[in-house]
Design a protein around this motif. Structure first.
Motif, mmCIF file in Angstrom:
data_model
loop_
_atom_site.group_PDB
_atom_site.id
_atom_site.type_symbol
_atom_site.label_atom_id
_atom_site.label_comp_id
_atom_site.label_asym_id
_atom_site.label_seq_id
_atom_site.Cartn_x
_atom_site.Cartn_y
_atom_site.Cartn_z
ATOM 1 N N ASP A 180 0.813 -1.225 0.000
ATOM 2 C CA ASP A 180 0.000 0.000 0.000
ATOM 3 C C ASP A 180 0.845 1.274 0.000
ATOM 4 O O ASP A 180 0.314 2.374 0.177
ATOM 5 N N THR A 181 2.147 1.143 -0.212
ATOM 6 C CA THR A 181 3.024 2.313 -0.191
ATOM 7 C C THR A 181 2.709 3.273 -1.327
ATOM 8 O O THR A 181 2.801 4.496 -1.177
ATOM 9 N N GLY A 182 2.357 2.745 -2.464
ATOM 10 C CA GLY A 182 2.180 3.568 -3.654
ATOM 11 C C GLY A 182 1.091 4.615 -3.533
ATOM 12 O O GLY A 182 1.163 5.651 -4.198
ATOM 13 N N PHE A 183 0.089 4.377 -2.694
ATOM 14 C CA PHE A 183 -1.020 5.322 -2.616
ATOM 15 C C PHE A 183 -0.542 6.686 -2.124
ATOM 16 O O PHE A 183 -0.890 7.722 -2.704
ATOM 17 N N LEU A 184 0.276 6.704 -1.077
ATOM 18 C CA LEU A 184 0.761 7.971 -0.534
ATOM 19 C C LEU A 184 1.696 8.662 -1.525
ATOM 20 O O LEU A 184 1.653 9.886 -1.697
ATOM 21 N N ILE A 185 2.542 7.882 -2.193
ATOM 22 C CA ILE A 185 3.434 8.462 -3.199
ATOM 23 C C ILE A 185 2.621 9.024 -4.363
ATOM 24 O O ILE A 185 2.893 10.118 -4.861
ATOM 25 N N GLY A 186 1.614 8.279 -4.786
ATOM 26 C CA GLY A 186 0.767 8.750 -5.873
ATOM 27 C C GLY A 186 0.015 10.017 -5.514
ATOM 28 O O GLY A 186 -0.216 10.874 -6.377
ATOM 29 N N LEU A 187 -0.372 10.165 -4.235
ATOM 30 C CA LEU A 187 -1.073 11.377 -3.812
ATOM 31 C C LEU A 187 -0.198 12.610 -3.977
ATOM 32 O O LEU A 187 -0.691 13.690 -4.306
ATOM 33 N N LYS A 188 1.099 12.464 -3.760
ATOM 34 C CA LYS A 188 1.998 13.612 -3.933
ATOM 35 C C LYS A 188 2.122 13.985 -5.407
ATOM 36 O O LYS A 188 2.224 15.167 -5.748
ATOM 37 N N GLY A 189 2.095 12.974 -6.278
ATOM 38 C CA GLY A 189 2.013 13.276 -7.698
ATOM 39 C C GLY A 189 0.698 13.947 -8.048
ATOM 40 O O GLY A 189 0.651 14.842 -8.905
ATOM 41 N N PHE A 190 -0.363 13.540 -7.355
ATOM 42 C CA PHE A 190 -1.678 14.145 -7.585
ATOM 43 C C PHE A 190 -1.693 15.608 -7.148
ATOM 44 O O PHE A 190 -2.321 16.455 -7.795
ATOM 45 N N VAL A 191 -1.004 15.917 -6.047
ATOM 46 C CA VAL A 191 -0.909 17.311 -5.604
ATOM 47 C C VAL A 191 -0.259 18.160 -6.693
ATOM 48 O O VAL A 191 -0.723 19.267 -7.011
ATOM 49 N N ALA A 192 0.818 17.647 -7.283
ATOM 50 C CA ALA A 192 1.479 18.380 -8.369
ATOM 51 C C ALA A 192 0.549 18.537 -9.561
ATOM 52 O O ALA A 192 0.518 19.597 -10.203
ATOM 53 N N ALA A 193 -0.215 17.490 -9.869
ATOM 54 C CA ALA A 193 -1.154 17.576 -10.989
ATOM 55 C C ALA A 193 -2.238 18.612 -10.720
ATOM 56 O O ALA A 193 -2.651 19.344 -11.627
ATOM 57 N N ILE A 194 -2.702 18.701 -9.482
ATOM 58 C CA ILE A 194 -3.712 19.692 -9.128
ATOM 59 C C ILE A 194 -3.153 21.100 -9.263
ATOM 60 O O ILE A 194 -3.829 22.027 -9.747
ATOM 61 N N ILE A 195 -1.903 21.304 -8.836
ATOM 62 C CA ILE A 195 -1.284 22.619 -8.979
ATOM 63 C C ILE A 195 -1.226 23.004 -10.456
ATOM 64 O O ILE A 195 -1.377 24.178 -10.813
ATOM 65 N N GLY A 196 -1.030 22.013 -11.320
ATOM 66 C CA GLY A 196 -1.048 22.261 -12.760
ATOM 67 C C GLY A 196 -2.442 22.338 -13.337
ATOM 68 O O GLY A 196 -2.585 22.431 -14.562
ATOM 69 N N GLY A 197 -3.458 22.297 -12.488
ATOM 70 C CA GLY A 197 -4.831 22.408 -12.958
ATOM 71 C C GLY A 197 -5.333 21.177 -13.677
ATOM 72 O O GLY A 197 -6.360 21.227 -14.350
ATOM 73 N N LEU A 198 -4.626 20.056 -13.561
ATOM 74 C CA LEU A 198 -4.953 18.809 -14.258
ATOM 75 C C LEU A 198 -4.948 18.980 -15.779
ATOM 76 O O LEU A 198 -5.530 18.163 -16.496
ATOM 77 N N ILE A 199 -4.283 20.029 -16.269
ATOM 78 C CA ILE A 199 -4.213 20.242 -17.716
ATOM 79 C C ILE A 199 -2.819 20.639 -18.180
ATOM 80 O O ILE A 199 -2.490 20.453 -19.348
ATOM 81 N N SER A 200 -1.991 21.179 -17.293
ATOM 82 C CA SER A 200 -0.684 21.704 -17.704
ATOM 83 C C SER A 200 0.416 20.722 -17.326
ATOM 84 O O SER A 200 0.693 20.506 -16.141
ATOM 85 N N TYR A 201 1.065 20.132 -18.317
ATOM 86 C CA TYR A 201 2.164 19.199 -18.062
ATOM 87 C C TYR A 201 3.394 19.907 -17.496
ATOM 88 O O TYR A 201 3.979 19.437 -16.512
ATOM 89 N N PRO A 202 3.848 21.044 -18.079
ATOM 90 C CA PRO A 202 5.052 21.693 -17.535
ATOM 91 C C PRO A 202 4.877 22.164 -16.093
ATOM 92 O O PRO A 202 5.772 21.975 -15.261
ATOM 93 N N ILE A 203 3.725 22.782 -15.796
ATOM 94 C CA ILE A 203 3.508 23.270 -14.430
ATOM 95 C C ILE A 203 3.465 22.102 -13.458
ATOM 96 O O ILE A 203 4.024 22.171 -12.349
ATOM 97 N N ALA A 204 2.829 21.000 -13.853
ATOM 98 C CA ALA A 204 2.755 19.830 -12.977
ATOM 99 C C ALA A 204 4.151 19.261 -12.719
ATOM 100 O O ALA A 204 4.472 18.868 -11.587
ATOM 101 N N ALA A 205 5.006 19.222 -13.745
ATOM 102 C CA ALA A 205 6.357 18.688 -13.577
ATOM 103 C C ALA A 205 7.182 19.569 -12.645
ATOM 104 O O ALA A 205 7.873 19.075 -11.741
ATOM 105 N N VAL A 206 7.119 20.888 -12.846
ATOM 106 C CA VAL A 206 7.866 21.806 -11.979
ATOM 107 C C VAL A 206 7.339 21.740 -10.550
ATOM 108 O O VAL A 206 8.118 21.722 -9.576
ATOM 109 N N ALA A 207 6.025 21.679 -10.410
ATOM 110 C CA ALA A 207 5.430 21.585 -9.072
ATOM 111 C C ALA A 207 5.872 20.299 -8.372
ATOM 112 O O ALA A 207 6.100 20.299 -7.155
ATOM 113 N N ALA A 208 6.007 19.217 -9.111
ATOM 114 C CA ALA A 208 6.437 17.954 -8.511
ATOM 115 C C ALA A 208 7.852 18.062 -7.952
ATOM 116 O O ALA A 208 8.138 17.555 -6.857
#
Length: 345
Positions: free
Chosen positions: A273-301
């Protein structure tokens, strides 16, 4: 905290941030093409790391049974649809992709695992076992719901997350595993020491992100996925199969998730079950990118990885709280920028 410690923390943050960037890109890609908030992304991290660990131990990976089961279910769905529309010529292709491929991969894994053919072969075999789970999952769960609302798709994604977590416990057990490092090399850069594993993680992540960019900019399948992301109805009208687009992005997401697990396996002990918490941090970056911007999501990550690393030094007990709290200002900002929501008829 002196300069040496700061450099070490930034190095660790960039390394983990590169992995979060891959996950954020996968989440953004899945959402833009299918409107699915892919909550189960984290499970593929655990599957990838634990599958590689079993191969390195010389035992047949348990995931082969999940792969064969998912393939069989997908075959039933495809055959029922093909017979309903009298597309009998598609039956061999359906059986080959959904039954023949999983059985072949399972046979290869069981045969090659005791031979211990080296890290390269084991990584390729692990990805080959994990990646097809994505398209099968899309066909079984999400394709029948493709025209549903985002809320319904989110509920289905949460259900899939719970189910995959249970499968992870069933097939891999509750014990954690750590895989062998890609490299034991150490490099002195000024006062800091950079590990070969960190360099490998950042390099692989950068190459993958560059490869995805080239695929979306230069290939027909990438342009088809972009068209589906912009307008699903328009894509269908010009002959682009939205179902094929969905299976393709799920394949990419599963591949990136499995590879992220392989990259992070030598750095931390991975449980089912380790992956869920790690995936949530990727999800936070995706949310910062508005779920549409790849560059912003990558920088936010990358920034999230650095924030997590610094937080673990100053307040390790609250590092998760600090990371997830960082999303609140962006949510408030986006809420203030957004106009009033109109009720759906």
């Amino acid at each position: 905290m002196d300069g040496t410690i700061a450099l070490m923390l930034v190095q660790d943050g960039v390394t983990t941030g590169a992995i979060y960037a891959l996950l954020a890109l996968a989440i953004v890609l899945v959402f833009t093409v299918t409107r699915i908030i892919f909550v189960p992304q984290g499970e593929f991290i655990s599957f990838g790391a634990l599958t590689l660990s079993q191969l390195q131990q010389g035992t047949a990976p348990s995931i082969v049974w999940l792969l064969v089961g998912f393939g069989g279910l997908a075959a039933i769905f495809e055959l029922v649809e093909a017979l309903r529309h009298r597309r009998f010529s598609a039956v061999p292709r359906i059986l080959g992709w959904n039954v023949g491929l999983p059985v072949l991969l399972a046979f290869l894994a069981i045969w090659l695992a005791p031979l211990k053919l080296g890290l390269g072969v084991e990584i390729v075999l692990s990805l080959a076992l994990v990646a097809p789970l994505g398209p099968y999952l899309y066909r079984i769960v999400f394709q029948p719901l493709a025209e549903s609302s985002v809320l319904v798709l989110l509920i289905a994604a949460m259900a899939v997350h719970v189910a995959l977590t249970g499968f992870g416990l069933l097939f891999f057990g509750a014990e954690g595993s750590r895989t062998e490092a890609f490299s034991d090399a150490m490099f002195n850069v000024g006062p800091a020491m950079i590990t070969g594993q960190s360099i490998a993680v950042v390099a692989v992540s950068f190459v993958l992100m560059l490869g995805l960019y080239l695929i979306f900019e230069r290939t027909m399948i990438g342009k088809a996925l972009r068209a589906t992301a912009v307008n699903r109805l328009g894509a269908r009208l010009v002959g682009i199969s939205t179902s094929l687009s969905g299976r393709t992005v799920f394949l990419i997401a599963a591949l990136l998730g499995g590879l992220s697990g392989i990259l992070i396996g030598p750095l931390t002990t991975v449980y089912y079950d380790t992956g869920f918490l790690i995936g949530l941090k990727g999800f936070v970056a995706a949310i910062i990118g508005g779920l549409i911007s790849y560059p912003i999501a990558a920088v936010a990550a990358i920034l999230i990885g650095i924030l997590e690393s610094i937080s673990s030094f100053w307040a390790s007990a609250f590092k998760e709280v600090i990371v997830f709290t960082a999303i609140i200002p962006f949510l408030i900002w986006r809420s203030l920028r957004a106009g009033p929501a109109e009720d759906e008829e």
